[in-house]
Write a protein that holds these residues in place. Structure first.
Motif, mmCIF file in Angstrom:
data_model
loop_
_atom_site.group_PDB
_atom_site.id
_atom_site.type_symbol
_atom_site.label_atom_id
_atom_site.label_comp_id
_atom_site.label_asym_id
_atom_site.label_seq_id
_atom_site.Cartn_x
_atom_site.Cartn_y
_atom_site.Cartn_z
ATOM 1 N N GLU A 143 0.717 -0.974 -0.020
ATOM 2 C CA GLU A 143 0.148 0.018 0.086
ATOM 3 C C GLU A 143 0.866 0.958 0.181
ATOM 4 N N LEU A 144 1.779 1.499 0.649
ATOM 5 C CA LEU A 144 2.588 2.640 0.596
ATOM 6 C C LEU A 144 3.886 2.603 -0.359
ATOM 7 N N LEU A 145 3.952 1.866 -1.219
ATOM 8 C CA LEU A 145 4.901 1.579 -2.285
ATOM 9 C C LEU A 145 4.042 2.342 -3.221
ATOM 10 N N ALA A 146 2.431 1.332 -3.494
ATOM 11 C CA ALA A 146 1.709 1.772 -4.254
ATOM 12 C C ALA A 146 1.221 3.866 -4.178
ATOM 13 N N GLY A 147 0.998 3.862 -3.237
ATOM 14 C CA GLY A 147 0.480 5.566 -2.731
ATOM 15 C C GLY A 147 1.661 6.098 -3.883
ATOM 16 N N TYR A 148 2.834 5.289 -2.588
ATOM 17 C CA TYR A 148 4.826 7.014 -3.523
ATOM 18 C C TYR A 148 4.337 6.607 -4.827
ATOM 19 N N LEU A 149 4.337 5.662 -5.686
ATOM 20 C CA LEU A 149 4.569 5.532 -7.086
ATOM 21 C C LEU A 149 3.151 6.594 -7.537
ATOM 22 N N ASP A 150 2.309 6.160 -7.397
ATOM 23 C CA ASP A 150 1.234 7.186 -7.924
ATOM 24 C C ASP A 150 0.911 8.958 -7.392
ATOM 25 N N ASP A 151 1.725 9.208 -6.397
ATOM 26 C CA ASP A 151 2.292 10.467 -5.798
ATOM 27 C C ASP A 151 3.199 11.020 -7.032
ATOM 28 N N SER A 152 4.232 10.355 -6.760
ATOM 29 C CA SER A 152 5.364 10.026 -7.873
ATOM 30 C C SER A 152 5.380 10.807 -8.899
ATOM 31 N N LEU A 153 4.373 10.071 -9.803
ATOM 32 C CA LEU A 153 3.826 10.331 -11.038
ATOM 33 C C LEU A 153 3.752 11.638 -11.253
ATOM 34 N N GLU A 154 2.467 11.927 -10.382
ATOM 35 C CA GLU A 154 1.554 12.859 -10.282
ATOM 36 C C GLU A 154 2.763 14.172 -10.251
ATOM 37 N N ARG A 155 3.256 14.284 -9.462
ATOM 38 C CA ARG A 155 4.175 14.812 -9.718
ATOM 39 C C ARG A 155 5.118 15.298 -10.186
ATOM 40 N N VAL A 156 6.472 13.652 -10.829
ATOM 41 C CA VAL A 156 6.440 14.438 -12.508
ATOM 42 C C VAL A 156 6.015 14.813 -13.539
ATOM 43 N N VAL A 157 5.228 14.976 -14.013
ATOM 44 C CA VAL A 157 3.871 14.738 -15.052
ATOM 45 C C VAL A 157 3.659 16.261 -14.384
ATOM 46 N N GLU A 158 3.367 16.668 -13.879
ATOM 47 C CA GLU A 158 2.505 18.054 -13.512
ATOM 48 C C GLU A 158 3.470 19.056 -14.224
ATOM 49 N N VAL A 159 5.072 19.010 -13.974
ATOM 50 C CA VAL A 159 6.211 19.513 -14.135
ATOM 51 C C VAL A 159 6.725 18.945 -15.246
ATOM 52 N N TYR A 160 6.906 18.159 -15.865
ATOM 53 C CA TYR A 160 7.276 17.702 -17.588
ATOM 54 C C TYR A 160 6.464 17.937 -18.342
ATOM 55 N N ARG A 161 5.159 17.676 -18.132
ATOM 56 C CA ARG A 161 4.061 18.356 -18.959
ATOM 57 C C ARG A 161 4.381 19.702 -19.495
ATOM 58 N N ARG A 162 4.916 20.624 -18.204
ATOM 59 C CA ARG A 162 5.556 22.332 -18.424
ATOM 60 C C ARG A 162 6.566 22.320 -19.549
ATOM 61 N N ARG A 163 7.322 21.585 -18.999
ATOM 62 C CA ARG A 163 8.650 21.877 -19.539
ATOM 63 C C ARG A 163 8.998 21.559 -21.197
ATOM 64 N N VAL A 164 8.777 19.854 -21.405
ATOM 65 C CA VAL A 164 8.397 19.171 -22.365
ATOM 66 C C VAL A 164 7.288 19.096 -22.810
ATOM 67 N N GLY A 165 5.770 19.269 -23.204
ATOM 68 C CA GLY A 165 4.029 18.841 -23.457
ATOM 69 C C GLY A 165 4.895 17.026 -23.697
ATOM 70 N N GLY A 166 3.902 17.287 -24.318
ATOM 71 C CA GLY A 166 2.947 15.700 -25.024
ATOM 72 C C GLY A 166 3.436 14.811 -25.592
ATOM 73 N N ASP A 167 4.810 15.592 -26.783
ATOM 74 C CA ASP A 167 5.276 15.154 -27.697
ATOM 75 C C ASP A 167 6.793 14.244 -27.707
ATOM 76 N N GLY A 168 7.282 14.984 -26.988
ATOM 77 C CA GLY A 168 8.794 14.760 -26.521
ATOM 78 C C GLY A 168 9.586 13.412 -27.951
ATOM 79 N N GLY A 169 10.218 12.527 -27.589
ATOM 80 C CA GLY A 169 10.856 11.438 -28.523
ATOM 81 C C GLY A 169 11.815 11.999 -29.091
ATOM 82 N N GLY A 170 12.166 13.173 -29.133
ATOM 83 C CA GLY A 170 12.777 13.874 -29.860
ATOM 84 C C GLY A 170 14.363 14.367 -29.557
ATOM 85 N N THR A 171 14.368 15.614 -29.685
ATOM 86 C CA THR A 171 15.821 16.014 -28.954
ATOM 87 C C THR A 171 15.677 17.424 -29.426
ATOM 88 N N ASP A 172 13.776 18.117 -29.312
ATOM 89 C CA ASP A 172 13.723 19.487 -29.003
ATOM 90 C C ASP A 172 13.638 20.079 -27.697
#
Length: 235
Positions: free
Chosen positions: A206-235
């Motif tokens: 339970e601790l691990l699942a909550g940990y991973l869910d919270d980490s995903l939310e935190r990373v994606v929140e910032v990542y989306r602002r910096r890279v957007g949804g395309d990625g995969g290249g060299t921008d």
């Protein structure tokens, strides 16, 4: 690039007399994970081959291996680049982590378990935090979860997750908010470790699942602002 190539020259001794593409790829994988070659960096065949003292064919095979691991991307008529992940890649990495890491915890037997690697990673993270080395905290965090996966005693699982964790580091380098990203998980690693030590696997999962869910939310929140949804290249 000159500074990176100078550092690679120091890795040349690691190749020894049995230089292989696998050894070259291991060196480059480590350097990419450490942020030495950040996402979007173009890798020079001549420069890296010269720094490591390996042939062009050997280096190209190493590039092919790392491309297969989704750490590099080859762009026609442009060269080989360190991959920039899309948001969807980050989400898939965490989906894989949840499937594998939670299954490892669920499948553990009764204690005691071999938790030395997890103990060491917790102490490494605490020490890095005291020194204000937040990227070091992130490295310790990855080592904690690598140690967790290793509790399964499966070389195949270790190999799979080594690639997944290497991809995750690509995302961390783009987010570039290491304290905000990693500091909350020092205490959460301790709580997870104690649950494993006590043998309360249901609570640990339970601790691990909550940990991973919270980490995903935190990373994606910032990542989306910096890279957007395309990625995969060299921008």
């Amino acid at each position: 690039m000159a500074e990176q190539l100078s550092g690679l020259a120091g890795d040349r001794a690691l190749l020894g007399r049995t230089s292989t593409a696998e050894r070259v790829s291991a060196i480059l994988r480590s350097r990419i994970a450490d942020g030495y070659f950040p996402p979007g960096t173009r890798l020079s065949e001549d420069g890296i081959g010269g720094a490591l003292g390996v042939s062009r064919n050997t280096l190209r095979e190493a590039f092919r291996l790392l491309t297969h691991e989704r750490l590099l991307v080859h762009e026609l008529n442009r060269g080989v680049f360190v991959r920039v992940l899309a948001v969807e890649d980050v989400e898939d990495i965490y989906r894989t982590r949840r499937l594998v890491e939670c299954a490892v915890v669920r499948g553990l037997g009764a204690p005691p378990h071999r938790l030395d690697a997890l103990d060491a990673a917790v102490e490494e993270g605490r020490r890095a935090a005291r020194e204000g080395d937040w990227k070091g905290v992130g490295t310790a965090n990855i080592r904690f979860h690598s140690g967790l996966v290793a509790l399964a005693g499966s070389e195949r699982t270790d190999e799979l997750m080594r690639s997944v964790f290497a991809e995750l580091r690509l995302a961390f380098h783009v987010v570039d908010e290491p304290r905000r990203l990693h500091e909350p998980y020092i205490a959460r690693n301790v709580a997870l470790l104690e649950a494993l030590r006590s043998g309360d696997l249901r609570h640990a999962e339970e601790l691990l699942a909550g940990y991973l869910d919270d980490s995903l939310e935190r990373v994606v929140e910032v990542y989306r602002r910096r890279v957007g949804g395309d990625g995969g290249g060299t921008d």
